[in-house]
Scaffold this active site. Structure first.
Site, PDB file in Angstrom:
ATOM      1  N   ASN A 125     -10.810  -2.565  -5.645  1.00 14.37           N
ATOM      2  CA  ASN A 125     -10.011  -1.625  -6.452  1.00 14.37           C
ATOM      3  C   ASN A 125     -10.628  -1.360  -7.836  1.00 14.37           C
ATOM      4  O   ASN A 125     -10.275  -0.380  -8.492  1.00 14.37           O
ATOM      5  CB  ASN A 125      -8.565  -2.112  -6.616  1.00 14.37           C
ATOM      6  CG  ASN A 125      -7.737  -2.015  -5.349  1.00 14.37           C
ATOM      7  OD1 ASN A 125      -6.810  -2.801  -5.135  1.00 14.37           O
ATOM      8  ND2 ASN A 125      -8.029  -1.057  -4.489  1.00 14.37           N
ATOM      9  N   ASP A 153       0.829  -1.209   0.000  1.00 13.46           N
ATOM     10  CA  ASP A 153       0.000   0.000   0.000  1.00 13.46           C
ATOM     11  C   ASP A 153       0.862   1.258   0.000  1.00 13.46           C
ATOM     12  O   ASP A 153       2.027   1.227   0.400  1.00 13.46           O
ATOM     13  CB  ASP A 153      -0.925  -0.030   1.233  1.00 13.46           C
ATOM     14  CG  ASP A 153      -2.096   0.916   1.089  1.00 13.46           C
ATOM     15  OD1 ASP A 153      -2.425   1.305  -0.059  1.00 13.46           O
ATOM     16  OD2 ASP A 153      -2.686   1.276   2.118  1.00 13.46           O
TER      17      ASP A 153
HETATM   18  C1  IPE Z   1      -5.330  -2.801  -0.313  1.00  9.90           C
HETATM   19  O1  IPE Z   1      -5.046  -1.461  -0.445  1.00  9.90           O
HETATM   20  C2  IPE Z   1      -5.343  -3.453  -1.667  1.00  9.90           C
HETATM   21  C3  IPE Z   1      -4.045  -3.613  -2.295  1.00  9.90           C
HETATM   22  C4  IPE Z   1      -2.899  -3.280  -1.779  1.00  9.90           C
HETATM   23  C5  IPE Z   1      -4.086  -4.206  -3.604  1.00  9.90           C
HETATM   24  P1  IPE Z   1      -6.193  -0.360  -0.607  1.00  9.90           P
HETATM   25  O2  IPE Z   1      -5.509   0.938  -0.739  1.00  9.90           O
HETATM   26  O3  IPE Z   1      -7.117  -0.738  -1.695  1.00  9.90           O
HETATM   27  O4  IPE Z   1      -6.970  -0.491   0.769  1.00  9.90           O
HETATM   28  P2  IPE Z   1      -7.778   0.599   1.603  1.00  9.90           P
HETATM   29  O5  IPE Z   1      -8.748   1.257   0.650  1.00  9.90           O
HETATM   30  O6  IPE Z   1      -6.781   1.569   2.140  1.00  9.90           O
HETATM   31  O7  IPE Z   1      -8.434  -0.170   2.702  1.00  9.90           O
HETATM   32  C1  IPE Z   2      -1.551   0.266  -3.359  1.00 11.34           C
HETATM   33  O1  IPE Z   2      -1.356   1.636  -3.376  1.00 11.34           O
HETATM   34  C2  IPE Z   2      -1.691  -0.315  -4.746  1.00 11.34           C
HETATM   35  C3  IPE Z   2      -3.054  -0.748  -5.088  1.00 11.34           C
HETATM   36  C4  IPE Z   2      -4.083  -0.721  -4.291  1.00 11.34           C
HETATM   37  C5  IPE Z   2      -3.246  -1.265  -6.435  1.00 11.34           C
HETATM   38  P1  IPE Z   2      -2.572   2.647  -3.380  1.00 11.34           P
HETATM   39  O2  IPE Z   2      -2.929   2.971  -4.792  1.00 11.34           O
HETATM   40  O3  IPE Z   2      -3.691   2.138  -2.557  1.00 11.34           O
HETATM   41  O4  IPE Z   2      -1.911   3.907  -2.686  1.00 11.34           O
HETATM   42  P2  IPE Z   2      -2.556   4.855  -1.603  1.00 11.34           P
HETATM   43  O5  IPE Z   2      -3.059   3.989  -0.495  1.00 11.34           O
HETATM   44  O6  IPE Z   2      -3.662   5.597  -2.296  1.00 11.34           O
HETATM   45  O7  IPE Z   2      -1.430   5.735  -1.171  1.00 11.34           O
HETATM   46 MG    MG Z   3      -4.150   2.308  -0.604  1.00  7.87          MG
END
Ligand code: IPE
Ligand code: IPE
Ligand code: MG
Length: 244
Positions: free
Chosen positions: A66, A18
């Protein structure tokens, strides 16, 4: 200095990768730049697992939730996946890593599935290390899918309702042969599971680091393994776990 390690190297490490978006935002870049930069961290961690003797590495790459992101970001992530397979296949061979995927794979574009299938086939013979990509993955979806499969077997008369126990549910998950994660790492500081491996993480040790995924490097991974090594895993009992 006294070494108070009680656990061996985890057999299975799962990572919620993340913080790509926040990493990009801090740099005034579009979110996709963060996802691009995150690919390097994936390479680093695959190699670090091989060096440390971690057998299974499961990476949360894309959740069922996502799909709700803007189309441009979703499309960009799918393109990156294909590019990652093209660019990194040779490294999977060098590290002798077998690729697997778990999730609602029917959701994925054909071009992504084709490239994953190609690499899965070509790496199928490696047995020492496995990289499991969770794609269009949701823990609740996985458990519901297992329940449906079990219901179908009961309906067909091949399974008795009284035989539905934990082992039966486990046997109907996406990858029933893979042992449950010992250690869950989440980068960029959020203290939540976000629908990842809900069944399998029941007794995983949790490790959250404030480092954003694109900045995650071998020393950060080592720090997580060191922390894990000192945890007292009791599994509901009172004695420290006997060495496996
Ligand atoms: C979890 O991260 C999913 C992945 C890393 C693929 P998210 O960014 O989607 O999760 P939330 O929204 O912070 O819970
Ligand atoms: C994790 O990074 C990757 C995926 C969920 C695909 P994020 O895109 O969730 O990054 P933040 O949480 O918005 O910083
Ligand atoms: Mg995230």
């Amino acid at each position: 200095m006294a070494d108070n390690r009680v656990n061996p190297v985890p057999r299975h490490v799962a990572i919620i990768m993340d913080g790509n978006g926040r990493w990009a935002k801090e740099r005034g870049s579009p979110r996709l730049k963060g996802h691009e930069a995150g690919a390097q961290s994936v390479r680093v961690v695959i190699k670090a697992c091989r060096d440390a003797g971690v057998e299974f590495l499961t990476l949360y790459a894309f959740s069922v939730e996502n799909w709700s992101r803007p189309k441009a970001e979703v499309d960009g992530l799918m393109r990156l996946l294909v590019r990652f397979m093209d660019d990194q296949e040779h490294e999977l061979h060098e590290n002798r890593v077998r690729l697997r995927v778990i999730g609602r794979l029917a959701d994925l574009p054909d071009v992504v599935m084709n490239s994953l299938n190609r690499v899965m086939e070509r790496t199928a013979g490696y047995t020492d290390h496995q990289l499991v990509l969770a794609l269009s993955y949701g823990g609740r979806t996985e458990i519901a899918h297992a329940a449906r499969r079990i219901a179908e077997q009961v309906k067909a008369g091949t399974l008795q309702p009284e035989s539905v126990d934990e082992a039966c549910v486990a046997a109907n998950l996406y990858a029933p042969d893979i042992p449950y994660p010992d250690l869950l790492i989440r980068t960029s500081g959020e203290m939540r599971i976000s629908n990842f491996l809900l069944w399998q993480l029941s007794y995983a040790e949790l490790y959250v680091t404030p480092v954003c995924w694109p900045d995650f490097r071998e020393p950060h991974f080592r720090a997580a393994l060191d922390d894990y090594a000192r945890r007292s895993r009791r599994f509901g009992g009172i004695e420290p776990e006997v060495k496996r």
